[in-house]
Write a protein that holds these residues in place. Structure first.
Motif, PDB file in Angstrom:
ATOM      1  N   HIS A 163      -8.447  -2.477   4.350  1.00 50.77           N
ATOM      2  CA  HIS A 163      -7.855  -3.535   3.523  1.00 50.77           C
ATOM      3  C   HIS A 163      -6.782  -4.350   4.230  1.00 50.77           C
ATOM      4  CE1 HIS A 163      -9.606  -1.159   0.077  1.00 50.77           C
ATOM      5  NE2 HIS A 163     -10.072  -2.381  -0.108  1.00 50.77           N
TER       6      HIS A 163
ATOM      7  N   ILE B 130       4.144  -1.747  -3.120  1.00 45.38           N
ATOM      8  CA  ILE B 130       3.164  -2.271  -4.091  1.00 45.38           C
ATOM      9  C   ILE B 130       1.850  -1.541  -3.855  1.00 45.38           C
ATOM     10  CG2 ILE B 130       1.975  -4.307  -4.974  1.00 45.38           C
ATOM     11  CD1 ILE B 130       4.181  -6.029  -3.935  1.00 45.38           C
TER      12      ILE B 130
ATOM     13  N   ILE C 216     -13.336  11.676  -4.908  1.00 47.52           N
ATOM     14  CA  ILE C 216     -14.263  10.681  -4.338  1.00 47.52           C
ATOM     15  C   ILE C 216     -15.171  10.173  -5.449  1.00 47.52           C
ATOM     16  CG2 ILE C 216     -16.223  10.357  -2.759  1.00 47.52           C
ATOM     17  CD1 ILE C 216     -14.939  12.464  -0.922  1.00 47.52           C
TER      18      ILE C 216
ATOM     19  N   GLY D  18      -0.497   7.686  -2.798  1.00 50.49           N
ATOM     20  CA  GLY D  18      -0.844   8.778  -1.872  1.00 50.49           C
ATOM     21  C   GLY D  18      -2.060   8.398  -1.029  1.00 50.49           C
ATOM     22  N   GLY D  19      -2.800   7.384  -1.482  1.00 51.71           N
ATOM     23  CA  GLY D  19      -3.936   6.887  -0.692  1.00 51.71           C
ATOM     24  C   GLY D  19      -4.913   7.999  -0.355  1.00 51.71           C
TER      25      GLY D  19
ATOM     26  N   GLY E 128      -8.831   5.989  -0.638  1.00 47.84           N
ATOM     27  CA  GLY E 128      -7.960   6.243  -1.782  1.00 47.84           C
ATOM     28  C   GLY E 128      -7.403   4.971  -2.395  1.00 47.84           C
ATOM     29  N   LYS E 129      -7.509   4.877  -3.736  1.00 48.31           N
ATOM     30  CA  LYS E 129      -6.858   3.786  -4.494  1.00 48.31           C
ATOM     31  C   LYS E 129      -5.950   4.479  -5.500  1.00 48.31           C
ATOM     32  CE  LYS E 129      -7.871  -0.424  -7.076  1.00 48.31           C
ATOM     33  NZ  LYS E 129      -8.912  -1.221  -7.740  1.00 48.31           N
TER      34      LYS E 129
ATOM     35  N   GLY F 287       0.824  -1.204   0.000  1.00 51.29           N
ATOM     36  CA  GLY F 287       0.000   0.000   0.000  1.00 51.29           C
ATOM     37  C   GLY F 287       0.857   1.252   0.000  1.00 51.29           C
TER      38      GLY F 287
ATOM     39  N   TRP G 269     -11.682   3.406  -3.916  1.00 53.12           N
ATOM     40  CA  TRP G 269     -12.104   1.992  -3.889  1.00 53.12           C
ATOM     41  C   TRP G 269     -13.630   1.878  -3.961  1.00 53.12           C
ATOM     42  CZ3 TRP G 269      -9.079  -2.443  -3.875  1.00 53.12           C
ATOM     43  CH2 TRP G 269      -7.700  -2.269  -3.681  1.00 53.12           C
TER      44      TRP G 269
ATOM     45  N   ASN H  66      -8.506  13.468   0.390  1.00 51.39           N
ATOM     46  CA  ASN H  66      -9.052  14.060   1.605  1.00 51.39           C
ATOM     47  C   ASN H  66      -9.246  15.567   1.522  1.00 51.39           C
ATOM     48  OD1 ASN H  66      -6.603  15.280   2.371  1.00 51.39           O
ATOM     49  ND2 ASN H  66      -5.994  13.535   3.634  1.00 51.39           N
ATOM     50  N   ARG H  67      -9.866  16.113   2.575  1.00 49.22           N
ATOM     51  CA  ARG H  67     -10.183  17.536   2.601  1.00 49.22           C
ATOM     52  C   ARG H  67      -9.051  18.359   3.195  1.00 49.22           C
ATOM     53  NH1 ARG H  67     -15.749  18.120   1.177  1.00 49.22           N
ATOM     54  NH2 ARG H  67     -15.275  20.328   1.206  1.00 49.22           N
TER      55      ARG H  67
ATOM     56  N   ASP I 189      -0.344   1.257   9.501  1.00 49.45           N
ATOM     57  CA  ASP I 189      -1.357   2.212   9.038  1.00 49.45           C
ATOM     58  C   ASP I 189      -2.400   2.491  10.124  1.00 49.45           C
ATOM     59  OD1 ASP I 189      -3.105   0.010   9.027  1.00 49.45           O
ATOM     60  OD2 ASP I 189      -2.753  -0.390   6.893  1.00 49.45           O
ATOM     61  N   ALA I 190      -3.497   3.125   9.725  1.00 47.51           N
ATOM     62  CA  ALA I 190      -4.530   3.536  10.687  1.00 47.51           C
ATOM     63  C   ALA I 190      -5.179   2.345  11.388  1.00 47.51           C
ATOM     64  CB  ALA I 190      -5.597   4.379   9.981  1.00 47.51           C
TER      65      ALA I 190
ATOM     66  N   VAL J  96      -7.626  18.831   5.963  1.00 46.24           N
ATOM     67  CA  VAL J  96      -7.513  19.327   7.337  1.00 46.24           C
ATOM     68  C   VAL J  96      -6.331  18.606   7.979  1.00 46.24           C
ATOM     69  CG1 VAL J  96      -8.611  19.454   9.604  1.00 46.24           C
ATOM     70  CG2 VAL J  96      -9.967  19.808   7.530  1.00 46.24           C
TER      71      VAL J  96
HETATM   72  C1  LIG Z   1     -12.565  11.302   1.343  1.00 46.85           C
HETATM   73  C2  LIG Z   1     -11.642  11.406   2.509  1.00 46.85           C
HETATM   74  C3  LIG Z   1     -11.533  12.613   3.197  1.00 46.85           C
HETATM   75  C4  LIG Z   1     -10.667  12.708   4.288  1.00 46.85           C
HETATM   76  N1  LIG Z   1     -10.465  13.940   4.866  1.00 46.85           N
HETATM   77  C5  LIG Z   1      -9.465  14.073   5.773  1.00 46.85           C
HETATM   78  C6  LIG Z   1      -9.069  15.356   6.233  1.00 46.85           C
HETATM   79  O1  LIG Z   1      -9.553  16.401   5.773  1.00 46.85           O
HETATM   80  N2  LIG Z   1      -8.088  15.416   7.171  1.00 46.85           N
HETATM   81  C7  LIG Z   1      -7.510  14.305   7.694  1.00 46.85           C
HETATM   82  O2  LIG Z   1      -6.687  14.422   8.588  1.00 46.85           O
HETATM   83  N3  LIG Z   1      -7.845  13.071   7.250  1.00 46.85           N
HETATM   84  C8  LIG Z   1      -8.780  12.947   6.275  1.00 46.85           C
HETATM   85  N4  LIG Z   1      -9.060  11.703   5.766  1.00 46.85           N
HETATM   86  C9  LIG Z   1      -8.390  10.529   6.360  1.00 46.85           C
HETATM   87  C10 LIG Z   1      -6.943  10.274   5.901  1.00 46.85           C
HETATM   88  O3  LIG Z   1      -6.735  10.635   4.569  1.00 46.85           O
HETATM   89  C11 LIG Z   1      -6.667   8.787   6.113  1.00 46.85           C
HETATM   90  O4  LIG Z   1      -6.909   8.495   7.456  1.00 46.85           O
HETATM   91  C12 LIG Z   1      -5.243   8.355   5.769  1.00 46.85           C
HETATM   92  O5  LIG Z   1      -4.983   8.551   4.404  1.00 46.85           O
HETATM   93  C13 LIG Z   1      -5.048   6.887   6.127  1.00 46.85           C
HETATM   94  O6  LIG Z   1      -3.727   6.505   5.850  1.00 46.85           O
HETATM   95  P1  LIG Z   1      -3.367   4.952   5.678  1.00 46.85           P
HETATM   96  O7  LIG Z   1      -1.940   4.905   5.344  1.00 46.85           O
HETATM   97  O8  LIG Z   1      -3.865   4.228   6.854  1.00 46.85           O
HETATM   98  O9  LIG Z   1      -4.247   4.467   4.444  1.00 46.85           O
HETATM   99  P2  LIG Z   1      -4.391   5.081   2.971  1.00 46.85           P
HETATM  100  O10 LIG Z   1      -3.843   6.455   2.890  1.00 46.85           O
HETATM  101  O11 LIG Z   1      -5.801   4.864   2.575  1.00 46.85           O
HETATM  102  O12 LIG Z   1      -3.433   4.162   2.093  1.00 46.85           O
HETATM  103  C14 LIG Z   1      -3.686   2.797   1.851  1.00 46.85           C
HETATM  104  C15 LIG Z   1      -3.161   2.468   0.454  1.00 46.85           C
HETATM  105  O13 LIG Z   1      -3.102   1.058   0.303  1.00 46.85           O
HETATM  106  C16 LIG Z   1      -3.568   0.721  -0.977  1.00 46.85           C
HETATM  107  N5  LIG Z   1      -4.056  -0.663  -0.943  1.00 46.85           N
HETATM  108  C17 LIG Z   1      -5.135  -1.149  -0.314  1.00 46.85           C
HETATM  109  N6  LIG Z   1      -5.246  -2.470  -0.512  1.00 46.85           N
HETATM  110  C18 LIG Z   1      -4.180  -2.828  -1.272  1.00 46.85           C
HETATM  111  C19 LIG Z   1      -3.737  -4.070  -1.799  1.00 46.85           C
HETATM  112  N7  LIG Z   1      -4.399  -5.215  -1.578  1.00 46.85           N
HETATM  113  N8  LIG Z   1      -2.604  -4.076  -2.547  1.00 46.85           N
HETATM  114  C20 LIG Z   1      -1.909  -2.930  -2.787  1.00 46.85           C
HETATM  115  N9  LIG Z   1      -2.307  -1.733  -2.311  1.00 46.85           N
HETATM  116  C21 LIG Z   1      -3.428  -1.692  -1.551  1.00 46.85           C
HETATM  117  C22 LIG Z   1      -4.647   1.728  -1.256  1.00 46.85           C
HETATM  118  O14 LIG Z   1      -4.941   1.817  -2.635  1.00 46.85           O
HETATM  119  C23 LIG Z   1      -4.066   2.989  -0.652  1.00 46.85           C
HETATM  120  O15 LIG Z   1      -3.309   3.728  -1.585  1.00 46.85           O
HETATM  121  C24 LIG Z   1      -9.936  11.570   4.705  1.00 46.85           C
HETATM  122  C25 LIG Z   1     -10.062  10.360   4.019  1.00 46.85           C
HETATM  123  C26 LIG Z   1     -10.894  10.264   2.926  1.00 46.85           C
HETATM  124  C27 LIG Z   1     -10.991   8.954   2.196  1.00 46.85           C
END
Ligand SMILES: Cc1cc2nc3c(=O)[nH]c(=O)nc-3n(C[C@H](O)[C@H](O)[C@H](O)COP(=O)(O)OP(=O)(O)OC[C@H]3O[C@@H](n4cnc5c(N)ncnc54)[C@H](O)[C@@H]3O)c2cc1C
Length: 599
Positions: free
Chosen positions: A291, A48, A70, A100-101, A96-97, A25, A76, A106-107, A565-566, A109
């Protein structure tokens, strides 16, 4: 690894046969950890990512269009299952897919929770994860720029530079333009006697504060994880990224009852052949809270009952995988207002919109430079409700397991009881926020910060290309409903201040006739959605309390596997969560390198 000078790979055959670390991810956490590990040129890392690289589309880069990705191919496009507590609605949950995920969708903030939010993580048994231990990592991730003189003069924004970092990678800055009715909201908060923090990032993010955004102040564009942690490092020969490849499962080996993750299997699509790549040291899960648990389950790491129901052989019986799902519940209370300039002018007046776009492109300011949500209220129960004592009485007489799914594993019940007691202990605390109130030209966007309900992620089938079953369990616990109903009532107190009354507000949703608790509950059930902050599905904590990873983020019962991650958050903090995700990932990288700083 001389074959490639750190580039983006597009063919499976371009990959090395093994890397020291394989990161699953390429979102907020994955890019952060990959970046930090490859600071050592002797360490090889492959990321990956299932999604693609974006092409700098306006809806991604321009703050005023934030959220525009979105529902596109960069999402996703997941949904939570139909929920009886939400009038049987299925709420969509974008993720996010894309490289940068979530930080591309995101917005923007960019705020932090309060000391207590993280000190609770530590109180749950995770030593080294309290506020003072995380603060260095919040700082490490950011490059902070104070607000410009004009916006300071206009809004009297205050900052505390001592809590910010300036040599990190994620830009943390203030909007150079704020929609003018925000002044009414700021004045209303003062009129209600609510405390405004000097800087919400200083550990006292309760009351209200002007927030930073993940925005590059030089050209008012989004600062995503890709911009921050990847783009400037593309030339690192030890950092490889392959896109449009979905990890389908982990490759494991067992010897004398000891299980080791040795690599991952991945594929471009459901129909295409599977490839594998080996990890010499570790596989690092960064696929996000929805995921990561699915991939563990498909790899045989999870609840054996679930796994046998989808014909996956159990390799490590870890029933807590996918449990403890928490997300901030969103609810909009909408008023029409009368004001000379609101965000609606951008959609109702094409000439104005064109002029403002030109202003943005030439001077990086104006409405398009503003992602909105610039002044946020994070309110303790005592600030927004007079029903706190009654809700507390109800909470403290509840049996913690009553509203959890009937198949909740016993260790998860034990862990939840500890969370439940902590939440109750702080329910009436003045330094713990329960409700976010975000003003948007007459709309109050409410966010429930410390939900009592807990959902789950379950792989729906052994097919990795089938979306997981996601149950947010929103409002299963009636305490959550009561806390939101009180929030709706409180918006009316704000509306009655002279500062908001000056805008001639008329409540459209739920509407002034909706006043009884029963009617307000119906409104909440029929309208609640998500703030997009799912966390907790591979929580950090003792295994006997439903922990999936230990305080070094290693998955129990498996060698060579971490989650960064989260998913690892034990509890949601009262904040938007991306800056916490970055801080956690920065700390994770140091733990892996053996150089953690723990205060
Ligand atoms: C619409 C939206 C608005 C948001 N607004 C805000 C905001 O304003 N402020 C704020 O602080 N937070 C906001 N967030 C939350 C913040 O963006 C997320 O909490 C943060 O990105 C999570 O980070 P992560 O690394 O856990 O996961 P992600 O950033 O989601 O990254 C996970 C990555 O893994 C990839 N992945 C998943 N499964 C697989 C697989 N099987 N194989 C390969 N790759 C895979 C995905 O495609 C993705 O790129 C928002 C989120 C969204 C979706």
């Amino acid at each position: 690894h001389p074959a490639f000078r750190g580039r983006i790979l597009s063919r499976d055959t371009d990959l090395l046969s093994s890397y020291d670390y394989v990161v699953v991810g390429g979102g907020a956490s994955g890019l952060t950890v990959a970046n930090r590990l490859t600071e050592d040129s002797n360490v090889t890392v492959l990321i990956i990512e299932a999604g693609e690289l974006d092409h700098g589309e306006d809806f991604i880069t321009i703050p005023g269009l934030a959220g525009g990705a979105i529902g596109t191919k960069y999402d996703w496009n997941l949904t939570y299952v139909a929920n009886p507590s939400l009038a049987n609605r299925s709420v969509s949950i974008p993720q996010g897919k894309i490289v940068g995920g979530g930080t591309k969708l995101n917005r923007m903030v960019f705020d932090r929770g309060s000391e207590l939010d993280y000190d609770r993580w530590e109180a749950l048994g995770n030593s080294g994860w309290g506020w003072s231990s995380l603060l260095p990592y919040f700082k490490k991730s950011e490059i902070f720029t104070p607000p410009n003189a004009d916006i300071v003069a206009e809004y009297n924004i205050t900052t505390d530079t001592s809590v910010h970092g300036t040599d990190g990678y994620v830009h943390s800055s203030y909007s150079p333009f704020i929609w003018p009715t925000m002044k009414n909201f700021v004045a209303a908060i003062a009129e209600l006697g609510i405390f405004t923090s000097v800087d919400g990032a200083s550990g006292n993010a309760y009351g209200a504060y002007f927030t930073q955004h993940s925005q590059n102040p030089a050209n008012a564009t989004r600062s995503s994880a890709r911009d921050a942690y990847y783009n400037n490092f593309v030339a690192r020969s030890n950092l490889h990224l392959i896109t449009s490849r979905q990890v389908t499962k982990l490759v494991t080996s067992s010897e004398n009852g000891s299980v080791t993750v040795t690599g991952v299997e991945f594929a471009e699509s459901s129909a295409s052949a599977r490839s594998t790549v080996s990890a010499n040291m570790e596989v690092i899960m960064a696929a996000g809270a929805l995921h990561t648990p699915q991939i563990l389950q498909l790899s045989g790491i999870g609840d054996s009952t679930l796994l046998s129901s989808i014909n996956v052989t159990t390799i490590v019986d870890l029933p807590a995988v996918g449990r403890n799902l928490q997300d901030h519940v969103l609810l909009a209370v909408v008023n029409s207002i009368t004001a000379p300039l609101t965000a609606a002018n951008l959609t109702s007046n094409a000439t104005y919109a064109a002029e403002m776009l030109a202003l943005y492109e030439s001077e990086y300011t104006g409405p398009y430079a503003c992602a909105t949500g610039d002044f946020l209220a994070f309110l303790p129960v005592s600030t927004y409700s007079t029903a706190g004592e009654a809700i507390y009485a109800e909470a403290t007489t509840q049996d913690s397991s009553t509203y959890l799914a009937s198949d909740t594993p016993s260790e998860v019940l034990i862990g939840y009881e500890a969370q439940f007691n902590l939440l109750n202990q702080d329910l009436l605390a003045d330094n713990s926020a329960m409700l976010e109130v975000l003003w948007d030209d007459g709309a109050y966007i409410l966010g429930l910060q410390h939900p009592y309900s807990r959902g789950y992620v379950k792989a729906a089938s052994s097919d990795p290309f089938t979306a997981p079953l996601l149950d947010s369990a929103f409002l299963h616990n009636p305490l959550d409903l009561a806390l939101l109903v009180e929030g709706v009532k409180f918006t009316r107190n704000i509306t009655r201040t002279s500062a908001i009354a000056a805008l001639s507000p008329v409540e459209i949703l739920p509407g002034a006739t909706v006043t009884t608790d029963a009617a307000l509950e119906d409104f909440v059930r029929s309208n609640a959605a998500t703030v997009y902050h799912p966390v907790g599905t591979c929580k950090m904590g003792a295994q006997a309390e439903g922990g999936v990873v230990d305080e070094e983020l290693k998955v129990y019962g498996v060698n060579g596997l971490r989650v960064v991650d989260a998913s690892i958050f034990p509890l949601l903090p009262a904040t938007h969560i991306q800056s916490t995700v970055y801080a956690v990932a920065e700390k994770a990288a140091n733990i892996i390198k053996g150089s953690d700083i723990t205060a």
